[in-house]
Design a protein around this motif. Structure first.
Motif, PDB file in Angstrom:
ATOM      1  N   ALA A 102     -34.986  70.005 -44.129  1.00  0.00           N
ATOM      2  CA  ALA A 102     -36.218  70.724 -43.795  1.00  0.00           C
ATOM      3  C   ALA A 102     -36.330  70.886 -42.279  1.00  0.00           C
ATOM      4  O   ALA A 102     -36.711  71.961 -41.780  1.00  0.00           O
ATOM      5  CB  ALA A 102     -37.423  69.981 -44.353  1.00  0.00           C
ATOM      6  N   GLY A 118     -33.937  73.551 -41.156  1.00  0.00           N
ATOM      7  CA  GLY A 118     -34.482  74.879 -41.436  1.00  0.00           C
ATOM      8  C   GLY A 118     -35.492  75.306 -40.398  1.00  0.00           C
ATOM      9  O   GLY A 118     -35.474  76.455 -39.910  1.00  0.00           O
ATOM     10  N   ILE A 119     -36.394  74.393 -40.024  1.00  0.00           N
ATOM     11  CA  ILE A 119     -37.409  74.701 -39.009  1.00  0.00           C
ATOM     12  C   ILE A 119     -36.738  74.994 -37.669  1.00  0.00           C
ATOM     13  O   ILE A 119     -37.045  75.986 -36.999  1.00  0.00           O
ATOM     14  CB  ILE A 119     -38.392  73.532 -38.867  1.00  0.00           C
ATOM     15  CG1 ILE A 119     -39.198  73.346 -40.149  1.00  0.00           C
ATOM     16  CG2 ILE A 119     -39.336  73.761 -37.682  1.00  0.00           C
ATOM     17  CD1 ILE A 119     -40.031  72.070 -40.182  1.00  0.00           C
ATOM     18  N   ARG A 136     -39.318  81.314 -40.786  1.00  0.00           N
ATOM     19  CA  ARG A 136     -38.991  79.956 -41.188  1.00  0.00           C
ATOM     20  C   ARG A 136     -38.318  79.931 -42.559  1.00  0.00           C
ATOM     21  O   ARG A 136     -37.437  79.096 -42.804  1.00  0.00           O
ATOM     22  CB  ARG A 136     -40.253  79.086 -41.193  1.00  0.00           C
ATOM     23  CG  ARG A 136     -39.973  77.628 -41.421  1.00  0.00           C
ATOM     24  CD  ARG A 136     -41.156  76.749 -41.083  1.00  0.00           C
ATOM     25  NE  ARG A 136     -41.448  76.742 -39.663  1.00  0.00           N
ATOM     26  CZ  ARG A 136     -42.339  75.933 -39.083  1.00  0.00           C
ATOM     27  NH1 ARG A 136     -43.023  75.067 -39.827  1.00  0.00           N
ATOM     28  NH2 ARG A 136     -42.541  75.970 -37.794  1.00  0.00           N
ATOM     29  N   SER A 137     -38.711  80.841 -43.438  1.00  0.00           N
ATOM     30  CA  SER A 137     -38.095  80.897 -44.764  1.00  0.00           C
ATOM     31  C   SER A 137     -36.594  81.162 -44.656  1.00  0.00           C
ATOM     32  O   SER A 137     -35.802  80.647 -45.450  1.00  0.00           O
ATOM     33  CB  SER A 137     -38.760  81.976 -45.621  1.00  0.00           C
ATOM     34  OG  SER A 137     -38.661  83.250 -45.009  1.00  0.00           O
ATOM     35  N   TYR A 170     -34.908  77.901 -43.859  1.00  0.00           N
ATOM     36  CA  TYR A 170     -34.833  77.048 -45.043  1.00  0.00           C
ATOM     37  C   TYR A 170     -33.726  77.510 -45.983  1.00  0.00           C
ATOM     38  O   TYR A 170     -32.987  76.696 -46.547  1.00  0.00           O
ATOM     39  CB  TYR A 170     -36.162  77.053 -45.791  1.00  0.00           C
ATOM     40  CG  TYR A 170     -37.276  76.302 -45.116  1.00  0.00           C
ATOM     41  CD1 TYR A 170     -37.031  75.100 -44.452  1.00  0.00           C
ATOM     42  CD2 TYR A 170     -38.591  76.767 -45.141  1.00  0.00           C
ATOM     43  CE1 TYR A 170     -38.060  74.397 -43.832  1.00  0.00           C
ATOM     44  CE2 TYR A 170     -39.624  76.070 -44.532  1.00  0.00           C
ATOM     45  CZ  TYR A 170     -39.351  74.884 -43.875  1.00  0.00           C
ATOM     46  OH  TYR A 170     -40.371  74.195 -43.275  1.00  0.00           O
ATOM     47  N   PHE A 177     -30.855  74.902 -46.893  1.00  0.00           N
ATOM     48  CA  PHE A 177     -30.804  74.410 -48.268  1.00  0.00           C
ATOM     49  C   PHE A 177     -29.789  75.173 -49.117  1.00  0.00           C
ATOM     50  O   PHE A 177     -29.272  74.635 -50.094  1.00  0.00           O
ATOM     51  CB  PHE A 177     -32.190  74.481 -48.908  1.00  0.00           C
ATOM     52  CG  PHE A 177     -33.115  73.380 -48.465  1.00  0.00           C
ATOM     53  CD1 PHE A 177     -33.062  72.129 -49.048  1.00  0.00           C
ATOM     54  CD2 PHE A 177     -34.020  73.601 -47.436  1.00  0.00           C
ATOM     55  CE1 PHE A 177     -33.904  71.105 -48.624  1.00  0.00           C
ATOM     56  CE2 PHE A 177     -34.869  72.589 -47.002  1.00  0.00           C
ATOM     57  CZ  PHE A 177     -34.811  71.344 -47.596  1.00  0.00           C
TER      58      PHE A 177
END
Length: 253
Positions: free
Chosen positions: A213, A216-217, A227-228, A231, A235
């Motif tokens: 997480a 991702g940030i 941000r998506s 992620y 992930f």
């Protein structure tokens, strides 16, 4: 005159210290990664923390369990490896154990080197993914620094492992591949559990998910994307690696 007025204002905002970035990674990660985006890419402090804790864990493992016992446990927890060892002569078994013990000890001692190499490879993959897959504008150095800070939750797992060792765990039950109770696999017996299922359960790790997480940030911030997207990049690769691990375990386990 305007340029002269603006320039000192920009320089009047100093970057965070590395200790501030370490603390903010846990409390306010966006501050850490925004500071990295501004060009402050020093990463030696997290690296030193990882190295020192890694050697502390090595010391605890060798004093409370022993390298030979660690290797023996890995053989015993893997039915196929145990079967292969049983088919060898005593001399062959001893030779193989000596080699495995030396290799295991070497991996422990060369941990910092492996950390840098693994970080470089992961950063390169993320750099290509976020820039070419999501239109980001991140520099490789920024992604590498993000990764070094985003992995800081792993120090909690290492500390838990040290606690487990000094809490009096039976040397015969110590599993070097899953030494802290941070995932579902820690509550399963690898010798009695389907190899693919155990691999999947071990991958569902609280510390790993927390770190991903943060990756991702951080990747999203330094690349200037949603941000998506960060992620998905972090992930997405994790899911691929987990599935590959489960597949290999199903074939070889």
């Amino acid at each position: 005159m305007n340029d002269q007025a603006v320039q000192p204002a920009a320089e009047a905002t100093p970057g965070l210290t590395q200790w501030q970035r370490v603390i903010d990674t846990f409390t306010a990660p966006s501050k850490t990664f925004t500071d990295i985006k501004r060009g402050h890419k020093s990463w030696w402090l997290p690296f030193v923390i990882y190295a020192l804790l890694g050697f502390a864990f090595y010391g605890a493992a060798t004093s409370k369990v022993g390298i030979r016992q660690i290797v023996d446990n890995q053989v015993r927890l893997n039915p196929k490896s145990e079967e292969q060892m049983a088919q060898l002569t005593p001399e062959q078994r001893e030779t193989r154990m000596k080699i495995s013990t030396t290799v295991t000890q070497g991996i422990f001692l060369a941990g910092p080197v492996f950390l840098l190499g693994m970080g470089a490879v992961i950063a390169l993959v993320l750099w290509g993914t976020i820039n070419f897959g999501f239109g980001g504008k991140a520099q490789f150095g920024s992604i590498f620094t993000v990764w070094m800070y985003a992995m800081l939750p792993s120090v909690i797992k290492t500390l838990l492992g040290i606690v487990v060792l000094f809490a009096g765990i039976a040397p015969e039950s110590f599993n070097i591949k899953n030494f802290a109770p941070t995932n579902l696999g820690a509550f399963l017996n690898p010798a009695d559990t389907n190899a693919a299922l155990y691999s999947l359960a071990t991958s569902i790790d609280f510390i790993t998910i927390w770190s991903l997480a943060l990756v991702g940030i951080g990747v999203a911030i330094v690349a200037g994307v949603k941000r998506s997207s960060g992620y998905i990049a972090a992930f997405g690769w994790w899911v691929i690696v987990v599935l590959l691990g489960v597949g290999i375990a199903a074939v070889t386990g």
